[in-house]
Scaffold this motif. Structure first.
Motif, PDB file in Angstrom:
ATOM      1  N   LYS A  80       0.806  -1.223   0.000  1.00 33.83           N
ATOM      2  CA  LYS A  80       0.000   0.000   0.000  1.00 33.83           C
ATOM      3  C   LYS A  80       0.839   1.272   0.000  1.00 33.83           C
ATOM      4  O   LYS A  80       0.564   2.208  -0.766  1.00 33.83           O
ATOM      5  N   SER A  81       1.847   1.340   0.863  1.00 35.40           N
ATOM      6  CA  SER A  81       2.624   2.577   0.971  1.00 35.40           C
ATOM      7  C   SER A  81       3.338   2.914  -0.332  1.00 35.40           C
ATOM      8  O   SER A  81       3.493   4.088  -0.678  1.00 35.40           O
ATOM      9  N   VAL A  97      -3.598   5.573   9.050  1.00 35.70           N
ATOM     10  CA  VAL A  97      -2.702   6.228   8.095  1.00 35.70           C
ATOM     11  C   VAL A  97      -3.054   7.707   7.964  1.00 35.70           C
ATOM     12  O   VAL A  97      -2.180   8.567   7.868  1.00 35.70           O
ATOM     13  N   VAL A  98      -4.366   8.042   7.995  1.00 38.50           N
ATOM     14  CA  VAL A  98      -4.784   9.448   7.939  1.00 38.50           C
ATOM     15  C   VAL A  98      -4.224  10.203   9.139  1.00 38.50           C
ATOM     16  O   VAL A  98      -3.687  11.305   9.008  1.00 38.50           O
ATOM     17  N   ARG A  99      -4.331   9.600  10.327  1.00 30.92           N
ATOM     18  CA  ARG A  99      -3.809  10.247  11.533  1.00 30.92           C
ATOM     19  C   ARG A  99      -2.291  10.441  11.420  1.00 30.92           C
ATOM     20  O   ARG A  99      -1.749  11.473  11.812  1.00 30.92           O
ATOM     21  N   GLN A 100      -1.635   9.424  10.879  1.00 34.01           N
ATOM     22  CA  GLN A 100      -0.178   9.490  10.722  1.00 34.01           C
ATOM     23  C   GLN A 100       0.215  10.608   9.771  1.00 34.01           C
ATOM     24  O   GLN A 100       1.115  11.407  10.058  1.00 34.01           O
ATOM     25  N   CYS A 101      -0.476  10.707   8.636  1.00 38.67           N
ATOM     26  CA  CYS A 101      -0.179  11.758   7.661  1.00 38.67           C
ATOM     27  C   CYS A 101      -0.408  13.139   8.278  1.00 38.67           C
ATOM     28  O   CYS A 101       0.395  14.063   8.091  1.00 38.67           O
ATOM     29  N   ALA A 102      -1.522  13.277   8.990  1.00 38.10           N
ATOM     30  CA  ALA A 102      -1.843  14.569   9.610  1.00 38.10           C
ATOM     31  C   ALA A 102      -0.798  14.963  10.644  1.00 38.10           C
ATOM     32  O   ALA A 102      -0.384  16.132  10.713  1.00 38.10           O
ATOM     33  N   LYS A 107      -9.254   8.850   0.388  1.00 36.36           N
ATOM     34  CA  LYS A 107     -10.393   7.959   0.567  1.00 36.36           C
ATOM     35  C   LYS A 107      -9.955   6.524   0.814  1.00 36.36           C
ATOM     36  O   LYS A 107     -10.564   5.780   1.592  1.00 36.36           O
ATOM     37  N   ASP A 108      -8.850   6.109   0.155  1.00 34.27           N
ATOM     38  CA  ASP A 108      -8.364   4.729   0.280  1.00 34.27           C
ATOM     39  C   ASP A 108      -7.512   4.498   1.522  1.00 34.27           C
ATOM     40  O   ASP A 108      -7.126   3.378   1.808  1.00 34.27           O
ATOM     41  N   TRP A 161      -4.062  -0.796  -4.846  1.00 30.59           N
ATOM     42  CA  TRP A 161      -3.461  -1.979  -4.240  1.00 30.59           C
ATOM     43  C   TRP A 161      -4.534  -3.041  -4.055  1.00 30.59           C
ATOM     44  O   TRP A 161      -5.735  -2.765  -4.175  1.00 30.59           O
ATOM     45  N   CYS A 162      -4.126  -4.262  -3.770  1.00 26.73           N
ATOM     46  CA  CYS A 162      -5.073  -5.372  -3.603  1.00 26.73           C
ATOM     47  C   CYS A 162      -5.848  -5.227  -2.291  1.00 26.73           C
ATOM     48  O   CYS A 162      -5.261  -4.903  -1.251  1.00 26.73           O
ATOM     49  N   ILE A 163      -7.149  -5.486  -2.358  1.00 23.51           N
ATOM     50  CA  ILE A 163      -7.963  -5.593  -1.147  1.00 23.51           C
ATOM     51  C   ILE A 163      -8.673  -6.946  -1.170  1.00 23.51           C
ATOM     52  O   ILE A 163      -9.052  -7.440  -2.228  1.00 23.51           O
TER      53      ILE A 163
END
Length: 370
Positions: free
Chosen positions: A52-53, A360-365, A354-355, A67-69
């Motif tokens: 994913k990253s 990960v959103v918290r990490q980016c923020a 969205k994905d 990426w695969c889900i």
């Protein structure tokens, strides 16, 4: 009834310097759409290789890649790992089966030498490259290693002077910058060759050792015709189609190459960067547990072409940060706006966020200081 099937990817078009047409796929589509039966397009947008990253980086160039889900593809891609480390750390980390990729050949030779000093088996892809280097050495007719290095300097000066004279330019310290784009490409290719030879002379006692060194390092296969079990180094052009669990991007500041100025050249440089960050593969066991996470290791900083340096921080990714557990929608909106301010199209930014998982959103923020 006849049927034409065309398979290709404009985002992996990298051979324009050989005359390949970067617009071939859209042109074929347009031509076929004008026929009575029309044209159906079936995108292959799910990457089954990369974690994913790595895909998040690639989405800065190709927003549609996914990426695969598990729900859709039967397997769930792991998060993967991304590092920014020094050359010394990278060489220490490299093992047989790993792959190092670069934009130009000359930066590969010092890496190969560092590996050899640590008794690690290494090759640089491209027998024809090695043959070209040997041919140039023979053309210069040196009497020894020191004389070869002297003649290389002379050769570089002579060839630059020829290019300048052909364009009616006066000689001077900045003559290389004043050359036409075509001559600059010729000069860059020449310096790539001579730079390789100079690096390969390091520690050599005679010309026979230099040539033997070139033949050993610039090889792709062993005596049985099988791929060598070694650390493999090569340019993106040479390693396209290959993959490894650990991918090292060498001299990443050359993505994109600074000499790319024309529109098609810039597009192909973006394609090269996209191909580079999607070479690392992950591996799962039968139960879906991660065996190999897929590692992308930048020897230096993550290229600005991905507009994701803010995500990377200054050390290792994933960066371990703690954030309050709360509703992430407001954070998602802030991350989107941050990305848009960093020149990412809004539609692409919204799709990428969205994905992302809440963590990960918290990490980016947190990394972006939002």
């Amino acid at each position: 009834m006849g049927r034409i099937i065309v398979v290709g990817d404009r985002k992996q078009s990298i051979y324009g310097f050989r005359g390949a047409d970067i617009t071939a796929m859209p042109n074929l589509q347009k031509m076929l759409e004008g026929r009575p039966n029309g044209c159906k397009v079936f995108p292959l947008s799910v990457c089954r290789r990369s974690p994913k990253s790595h895909i998040r980086l690639a989405q800065a160039i190709v927003p549609d890649i996914k990426w695969c889900i598990k729900e859709r593809d039967g397997i769930e891609a792991p998060e993967g790992e991304i590092y920014q480390i020094s050359l010394e750390q990278a060489v220490e980390m490299m093992r047989e089966g790993d792959m190092g990729i670069a934009r130009v050949n000359r930066v590969l030779v010092p890496v190969a030498y560092q590996c050899i000093k640590l008794k690690k088996k290494v090759i640089i892809r491209g027998k024809d490259i090695g043959k070209g280097l040997i041919a140039l050495i023979k053309k210069l007719k040196p009497t020894g290693v020191a004389n070869l290095l002297f003649k290389i300097e002379q050769y570089e000066s002579q060839e630059m002077k020829k290019l300048a004279e052909a364009e009616g330019l006066a000689d001077g310290p900045d003559v290389a910058k004043r050359l036409s784009r075509k001559s600059q490409i010729k000069l860059d290719n020449l310096l790539d060759k001579t730079g390789c030879i100079a690096a390969l002379c390091d520690g050599m006692n005679n010309l026979s050792e230099v040539i033997a060194n070139i033949e050993e390092i610039f090889s792709d296969f062993d005596d049985t015709g099988k791929p060598k079990d070694a650390i493999v180094l090569g340019t993106v052009h040479r390693t396209k189609g290959l993959e490894a669990f650990n991918i090292f991007m060498i001299d990443p500041e050359n993505f994109p190459h600074p000499m790319a100025t024309k529109e098609w050249e810039v597009e192909q440089e973006r394609n090269l960067a996209y191909i580079g960050v999607t070479r690392a593969k992950f591996q799962l066991d039968d139960k879906g547990n991660v065996v190999q996470p897929g590692r992308l290791i930048f020897i230096g900083q993550c290229p600005s072409i991905f507009r994701a340096e803010w995500l990377m921080g200054k050390a290792v990714y994933p960066v371990k940060v703690e954030a309050p557990k709360s509703d992430t929608q407001a954070l998602r909106d802030k991350v989107i706006e941050f990305w848009v301010k960093n020149n990412t199209p809004r539609e692409a930014a919204e799709k990428m966020v969205k994905d992302m998982t809440d963590d990960v959103v918290r990490q980016c923020a947190m990394i972006a200081g939002l």
